[in-house]
Write an enzyme that holds these catalytic residues in place. Sequence first.
Site, PDB file in Angstrom:
ATOM      1  N   GLY A 127      -3.766 -11.893   4.191  1.00 33.80           N
ATOM      2  CA  GLY A 127      -4.415 -11.218   5.307  1.00 33.80           C
ATOM      3  C   GLY A 127      -4.993  -9.901   4.844  1.00 33.80           C
ATOM      4  N   GLN A 153      -8.414  -1.567   5.291  1.00 33.74           N
ATOM      5  CA  GLN A 153      -7.851  -1.666   3.937  1.00 33.74           C
ATOM      6  C   GLN A 153      -8.935  -1.642   2.854  1.00 33.74           C
ATOM      7  OE1 GLN A 153      -5.088  -5.099   5.081  1.00 33.74           O
ATOM      8  NE2 GLN A 153      -3.943  -4.047   3.482  1.00 33.74           N
ATOM      9  N   CYS A 185       2.162  -6.150   1.682  1.00 33.98           N
ATOM     10  CA  CYS A 185       0.857  -5.654   2.135  1.00 33.98           C
ATOM     11  C   CYS A 185       0.043  -5.234   0.918  1.00 33.98           C
ATOM     12  CB  CYS A 185       1.083  -4.460   3.058  1.00 33.98           C
ATOM     13  SG  CYS A 185      -0.428  -3.738   3.692  1.00 33.98           S
ATOM     14  N   LEU A 186      -1.241  -5.601   0.869  1.00 41.52           N
ATOM     15  CA  LEU A 186      -2.077  -5.223  -0.273  1.00 41.52           C
ATOM     16  C   LEU A 186      -2.230  -3.706  -0.401  1.00 41.52           C
ATOM     17  CD1 LEU A 186      -4.910  -7.924  -0.160  1.00 41.52           C
ATOM     18  CD2 LEU A 186      -2.974  -7.808  -1.731  1.00 41.52           C
ATOM     19  N   HIS A 224       0.970  -8.299  11.853  1.00 44.18           N
ATOM     20  CA  HIS A 224       0.884  -7.366  10.717  1.00 44.18           C
ATOM     21  C   HIS A 224      -0.535  -6.800  10.603  1.00 44.18           C
ATOM     22  CE1 HIS A 224       1.786  -6.142   6.397  1.00 44.18           C
ATOM     23  NE2 HIS A 224       0.476  -6.055   6.459  1.00 44.18           N
ATOM     24  N   GLU A 225      -1.533  -7.681  10.615  1.00 39.71           N
ATOM     25  CA  GLU A 225      -2.925  -7.233  10.436  1.00 39.71           C
ATOM     26  C   GLU A 225      -3.390  -6.413  11.636  1.00 39.71           C
ATOM     27  OE1 GLU A 225      -4.075  -7.413   7.560  1.00 39.71           O
ATOM     28  OE2 GLU A 225      -2.562  -8.814   6.864  1.00 39.71           O
ATOM     29  N   HIS A 245      -2.576  -2.770  11.456  1.00 37.67           N
ATOM     30  CA  HIS A 245      -3.509  -1.979  10.642  1.00 37.67           C
ATOM     31  C   HIS A 245      -4.624  -1.387  11.499  1.00 37.67           C
ATOM     32  CE1 HIS A 245      -2.204  -2.519   6.510  1.00 37.67           C
ATOM     33  NE2 HIS A 245      -2.068  -3.828   6.683  1.00 37.67           N
TER      34      HIS A 245
HETATM   35 CO    CO Z   1      -1.074  -5.093   5.380  1.00 36.63          CO
END
Ligand code: CO
Length: 175
Positions: free
Chosen positions: A45, A50, A95-96, A137-138, A141
């Site tokens: 995701g 991000q 998470c990236l 989660h996304e 953000h």
């Molecule tokens: Co993330």
Amino acid sequence: MIRKIVVYPDKRLKQRSCEVVEFDSTLHTLLDDMNETMTAKNGIGLAAIQVGVPLRALLINLPDEEGEQYPENLIEVINPVIVDRRGSTTYTEGCLSVPEYYDDVERSEWVKVEFQDRYGEKKSIETDGLLAIAFQHEMDHLDGHLFIEKLSFLKRKKFEKEWKKKLKEMREKKK
Ligand code: CO
């Protein structure tokens, strides 16, 4: 084009992203770049912030049991809203923007999400399991939140200490 991932504690990750109003070629290029970036980094995701773009846009592409990601499983999500949620579940998230850190997070088990696709068409999805977790989660953000904010006080303290060390090591490697 692969874009650069914004990494914690970059302040941009704390900002609230704005509603998408133009479903134009700029948005489509952003989504295509986000997909290329997410795939290159083996993410499941990615939210627009991000890659430094404060728009309410995110992608999810869950791998199959063998860990393979297929382009046809990509979900593009614009301006999402959770309209219903049920139950609770715990999953080890990553998470990236917080690379190589994983921890258990509690979230709703089932969610109903209303959103738009890249052309502005209204969509709705009811889902549970990993997809429901990924949506939550996304979507965090988009409101400037990271999964590490959900850790207990002690776990967070330990994380911050380890993260500082890791960033220092990364900076020294670059020299
Ligand atoms: Co993330």
